[in-house]
Design a protein around this motif. Structure first.
Motif, mmCIF file in Angstrom:
data_model
loop_
_atom_site.group_PDB
_atom_site.id
_atom_site.type_symbol
_atom_site.label_atom_id
_atom_site.label_comp_id
_atom_site.label_asym_id
_atom_site.label_seq_id
_atom_site.Cartn_x
_atom_site.Cartn_y
_atom_site.Cartn_z
ATOM 1 N N TYR A 27 28.271 -34.994 -5.116
ATOM 2 C CA TYR A 27 27.728 -34.061 -6.110
ATOM 3 C C TYR A 27 26.524 -34.688 -6.823
ATOM 4 O O TYR A 27 25.484 -34.057 -6.995
ATOM 5 N N ALA A 87 31.536 -31.054 -8.164
ATOM 6 C CA ALA A 87 31.075 -30.356 -9.365
ATOM 7 C C ALA A 87 32.242 -30.087 -10.304
ATOM 8 O O ALA A 87 32.123 -30.220 -11.530
ATOM 9 N N GLU A 88 33.398 -29.718 -9.717
ATOM 10 C CA GLU A 88 34.557 -29.459 -10.564
ATOM 11 C C GLU A 88 35.036 -30.739 -11.252
ATOM 12 O O GLU A 88 35.335 -30.741 -12.445
ATOM 13 N N TYR A 89 35.107 -31.817 -10.484
ATOM 14 C CA TYR A 89 35.558 -33.082 -11.085
ATOM 15 C C TYR A 89 34.566 -33.538 -12.138
ATOM 16 O O TYR A 89 34.945 -34.056 -13.178
ATOM 17 N N GLY A 125 29.187 -29.369 2.011
ATOM 18 C CA GLY A 125 29.024 -28.370 0.950
ATOM 19 C C GLY A 125 30.265 -28.260 0.092
ATOM 20 O O GLY A 125 30.208 -28.246 -1.139
ATOM 21 N N ARG A 126 31.416 -28.218 0.747
ATOM 22 C CA ARG A 126 32.665 -28.091 -0.014
ATOM 23 C C ARG A 126 32.942 -29.326 -0.844
ATOM 24 O O ARG A 126 33.507 -29.256 -1.932
ATOM 25 N N ILE A 150 30.662 -31.160 -2.222
ATOM 26 C CA ILE A 150 29.811 -31.069 -3.410
ATOM 27 C C ILE A 150 30.448 -30.124 -4.428
ATOM 28 O O ILE A 150 30.484 -30.408 -5.629
ATOM 29 N N GLN A 151 30.987 -29.012 -3.943
ATOM 30 C CA GLN A 151 31.668 -28.074 -4.845
ATOM 31 C C GLN A 151 32.811 -28.760 -5.583
ATOM 32 O O GLN A 151 32.954 -28.629 -6.803
#
Lengths: 671, 284
Positions: B146, B48-50, B41-42, B44-45
């Motif tokens: 992601y 998402a930022e990248y 999960g982290r 993927i987070q």
């Protein structure tokens, strides 16, 4: 020698077997005597045939039997002779079994027999004389390192709190857990973080090992500092005997810091990377910084910034060089304590005018078994506490992968270096120098000079990072610690005061120094935390409160990470929508947890508005307002959270808004 | 404390430690699984930022794709492991994750045959530090997780996906024929301009902007800024023939795609008229 004895003994037995038979007569076993008792030929013949079958075989077997069995034979014969012989046989068996067991125990325990071992575990006085437990101290390696006995008062818990022992316990714990972790770790910038994730996620007990290692490390620093504080307060550092021991203790304190600090980098996450970057950046300022600063930074980091080279260097320091040096120093330190001067007695008892008190204080307490069992008990209790704490309460943090291009807001050095970071923020010296400069300029101008008001005189000579981060801390260490025993001695001689270790009675100056320096350390430690003098823009600060960036160490050890209230709410409790925070200005009872957090955001924003209105233009915001947006970003459980703060533009170039955006996945757990 | 008492308590605590370790061990499998999901999960987070900082400019902020810049990423044929015709087409034996990782890391030195018809004139650059890009391996990995977290076909892609059908190369139209080819009376009616706007919005807006001023979201990072149709001094130098040529054949050097295959003759003329509307340059 034993082999030789056996040969000598066996020879006569072979020649005359009957010599060792004491009660032979009735059983009629003596083979050689038999033929002479014979009557007529038939009888003789019969007897002879029976002899040839069983008796002669038996005799042959006896002749050829090994020595040990040959020795047994008469005893078996005796046992067969009747109840009295049987009793004697049993007694003999018991005796020899006891002898065997006793010998074995003596060999294993390096001196104590069976009876003594029993007495040892029962807490009884030794059975034999001379005391066989002292023999253990001579023969056994680990026992020989320990003193045979301690002076009674020096073993009081309230005198030492067992802190020296606990420091060593932590060193052992760190070594064991560290070696286990080493198996799964590669010191490479590409593998390191991945390996830690593996340790946490695929290796059974991996997380526990890591937690134990972290808890042990933090406790080790804490305990070593407390140990030194205790030694300082009880005056147990005093020369001539203990001065050198104190100095080795100082080196061990620095080594403990270095061990802990070098381990900080290895997880290679944002926390690790930036805590160590900040810690090592102090080395850059060692004057003259073009030479010493440049090279010490280069040697430590293996480059301008920390990278693969730096990681490998820190790793080798952490797992090899520093533990080896520490082990040597521990040996020197402990040998001094054990052989040279022992643990100090409580000052009040040692310096008591009553000879009985002095005598009672020096009463002997044997290490074996009294203090030995006490140490094992401590080890068992502490192991349990540390294990339970690591298993269920504290987990070593692992945040996102290190990113050399992004410095997290409010990043700090580890807690035990925060005081240096506090010094770097410089609340005292530079402002004072500026004030001195200003008054000098004012004076010069009054005398007719024409200096502009912003000019400086002394300040340029004072290079802040060099002084505050390097020179003053390295001066504090010799002054506060290294110098303690010798300054103290000099002080006593100078004033001609009687050397005494009693804190409240004769060392009032020490009490004052201790209190003042503790206060000073706490103040500069506090100044090192992000709570003091951080110049981030106010909107960023508000965002950080609710959605903190990864990579921020808590300022105190052994507390869980702070992920901010929103991450802790979790994915499920964040309903989609755009929330105008102004509508949450008044908290209501009926609010859900989420709405309560929104109300908290609004209060924080309003607070910034109030600060602006009160005239503080650096920490306040004019007319601030905020929205919080939760958007389902991917169908598979990913939300985008946008904390948007707006305010009236303060300058033409001011954007007047700030977005703090994070993504939150369903599976990410921050509880 | 007597020695025996100390030994007793010591044994009790030792047993307690062992019991604690056993209890901890019972849950260890679940804990490790929970940590794996948590870490996924982290990741993927982080991805998402990248994605937001490195990929969204070309592939759209939600992976819907930007026409002429980057293809949509949340498409079924990319993410659905069972339906990966393009992987089969290029004889890719690895997983979709491997393919995405490779594409991000090493970029696309050649245009994809699979997307040959879709007018993406810009190469996918190399992103991994291994190939001279800016991203660390863990960042590439986070991006992969992601991208794979999109449900296949989660969003309606901007561009309809056309299976490539190899055909004869289009024959260039001679200039004198072009004016005859305008399929409607010039100057065009308002209805025609409205239809031109529809075509424009779908195909051109991304780079040339909603105001036809060459300032669309796709303009960022293109080789040469897209044409500004509201700048009448420049537009006067561009006659219908040149305009038509640019639309149909594109200007590859500047990053302008060729639309001849994708748009019909009528659509091309409608969009040309719509583009020339701000300066009213309808006749040659």
């Amino acid at each position: 020698m034993g082999l030789f004895n056996r040969k000598v003994k066996t020879k006569p037995v072979n020649e005359t077997p009957k010599t060792d038979g004491n009660g032979h007569g009735t059983d009629g076993h003596a083979g050689d005597a038999e033929p002479t008792n014979g009557g007529n030929g038939a009888e003789l013949f019969e007897v002879k045939t029976s002899l040839s079958l069983s008796e002669r075989l038996g005799a042959a077997a006896r002749e050829r039997a090994p020595h040990a069995i040959k020795e047994l034979i008469p005893w078996i014969d005796k046992a067969r002779s009747g109840p009295a012989g049987r009793a004697e046989f049993i007694d003999k068996t018991k005796e020899s079994a006891w002898q065997q067991a006793d010998n074995t125990v003596r060999a294993v325990s390096a001196g104590m027999g069976l009876a003594d071992t029993r007495a040892f575990f029962r807490g009884d006085p030794p059975v034999e004389k001379p005391n066989p437990r002292y023999k253990v101290h001579v023969n056994a390696f680990f026992a020989h390192l320990r003193p045979k006995y301690y002076e009674k008062s020096s073993t009081k818990f309230s005198h030492t709190f067992g802190l020296g022992y606990l420091s060593f316990y932590m060193f052992v714990l760190e070594t064991i857990t560290g070696v286990i972790l080493m198996v799964f770790y590669t010191p490479s910038d590409r593998r390191a973080y991945e390996d830690i994730v593996e340790i946490m996620s695929t290796i059974p007990y991996g997380q526990l090992m890591r937690d134990l290692h972290r808890v042990g490390a933090e406790l080790m620093v804490l305990i070593v500092v407390l140990h030194m504080t205790r030694v300082f307060l009880t005056g147990s550092f005093k020369p001539p005997a203990r001065g050198f021991t104190w100095l080795t203790g100082i080196v061990l304190l620095i080594l403990t810091f270095a061990l802990s600090f070098s381990g900080y980098l290895l997880p290679w996450d944002q926390l690790a990377y930036w805590a160590v970057t900040i810690g090592t950046s102090m080395a850059k300022s060692v004057p003259p910084k073009e030479i010493v600063g440049y090279f010490s930074n280069l040697i430590m980091r293996g480059g301008d910034t920390i990278n693969q080279n730096g990681l490998l260097r820190f790793y080798l320091m952490h797992v090899f060089a520093l533990p080896a040096i520490t082990l040597i120093l521990i040996s020197v330190h402990y040998y001094r304590v054990a052989r040279s001067h022992g643990i100090s007695l409580p000052a009040a008892e040692e310096e008591s005018p009553d000879p009985n008190v002095r005598k009672a204080a020096k009463e002997r307490v044997d290490y074996l078994p009294e203090l030995f069992t006490r140490e094992l008990l401590w080890a068992a209790v502490v192991t349990f506490l540390v294990t339970a704490y690591s298993a269920w309460i504290f987990h070593a943090p692992l945040q996102e992968h290190s990113n050399p291009l992004h410095t997290p807001l409010h990043t700090t050095a580890p807690w035990y270096f925060l005081w240096i970071q506090g010094l770097l923020k410089d609340a005292f010296v530079l402002p004072a120098l500026r004030a001195v400069d200003q008054s000098m300029i004012a004076m010069a101008n009054a005398l007719g000079a024409n200096m502009p008001p912003g000019s400086t005189i002394i300040v340029p000579f004072y290079d802040s990072p060099a002084w505050q981060g390097v020179i003053i801390p390295t001066m504090i260490i010799p002054a506060l610690f290294l110098g303690v025993p010798y300054i103290n001695e000099f002080w006593e001689k100078f004033w001609g005061s009687k050397p005494s270790r009693q804190l409240l009675k004769h060392r009032k100056g020490t009490v004052i120094v201790a209190i003042l320096s503790t206060i000073f350390m706490l103040v500069i430690w506090y100044q090192g935390t992000p709570f003091y003098g951080v110049a981030a823009p106010p909107a960023v600060e508000v965002g950080q409160t609710f959605l903190p960036e990864e990579g921020v160490l808590p300022p105190v050890p052994l507390v869980p990470d702070d992920w901010g209230p929103i991450r802790q709410l979790g994915y499920a409790n964040l309903p989609d929508g755009e929330y105008d925070l102004a509508q949450y200005a008044t908290p209501r009872e009926s609010y859900t947890e989420f709405e309560r957090v929104l109300a908290g955001m609004q209060q924080e924003i309003l607070k910034r508005g109030a600060i602006w209105n009160s005239g503080d233009k650096t920490h306040g915001l004019p007319n601030p307002r905020g929205t919080f947006t939760v958007e389902q970003w991917q169908q598979n459980g990913l939300k985008r959270l946008d904390f948007h703060i707006q305010w009236d533009k303060m300058t033409p170039s001011d954007t007047g808004e700030y977005h703090r955006v994070i993504y939150l996945h369903e599976d990410a757990n921050y509880k | 404390m007597s020695v025996q008492f100390k030994i007793l308590i010591g044994i009790l605590f030792t047993v307690a430690t062992i019991v604690a370790l056993v209890i901890y061990g019972i849950n260890e499998d679940n804990r490790m699984k929970a940590y794996q999901t948590n870490f996924a999960g982290r990741s993927i987070q982080a991805g998402a930022e990248y994605y937001e900082s490195y990929c969204a400019t070309c592939h759209g902020e939600k992976g819907e794709g930007i026409v002429g810049k980057g293809p949509p990423l949340n498409r079924k044929d990319l993410l659905d492991l069972k339906a990966t015709p393009h992987l089969k087409a290029i004889n890719w034996n690895g997983t979709a994750a491997d393919f995405i990782r490779n594409t991000i890391a090493a970029g696309r030195p050649q245009f994809s045959k699979y997307y040959a018809d879709e007018n993406y004139p810009q190469h996918m650059p190399t992103w991994s530090q291994d190939y001279g890009g800016p991203l660390r391996p863990d960042q590439v990995e986070a991006l992969v997780s992601y991208i794979l977290n999109w449900a296949p076909g989660e969003f309606e892609p901007l561009v309809a996906i056309v299976t490539p059908t190899p055909g004869p190369a289009p024959t260039p139209i001679p200039p004198e024929e072009i004016l005859k080819a305008v399929p409607f009376p010039v100057p065009p009616s308002d209805a025609i301009l409205a239809e031109g706007k529809t075509v424009y919005t779908k195909n051109c807006l991304a780079c040339h902007g909603a105001n036809r001023d060459g300032n669309g979201p796709g303009a960022v990072g293109s080789v040469k800024p897209p044409r500004n149709f509201t700048d009448c001094t420049v537009m006067q130098g561009i006659d219908l023939i040149r305009h038509h040529d640019s639309v149909v054949n594109g200007i590859p050097a500047n990053g302008m795609p060729a639309w001849g295959k994708k748009l019909s003759n009528e659509e091309v003329w409608k969009v040309i008229m719509y583009e020339r509307e701000p300066c009213k340059l309808f006749t040659p």
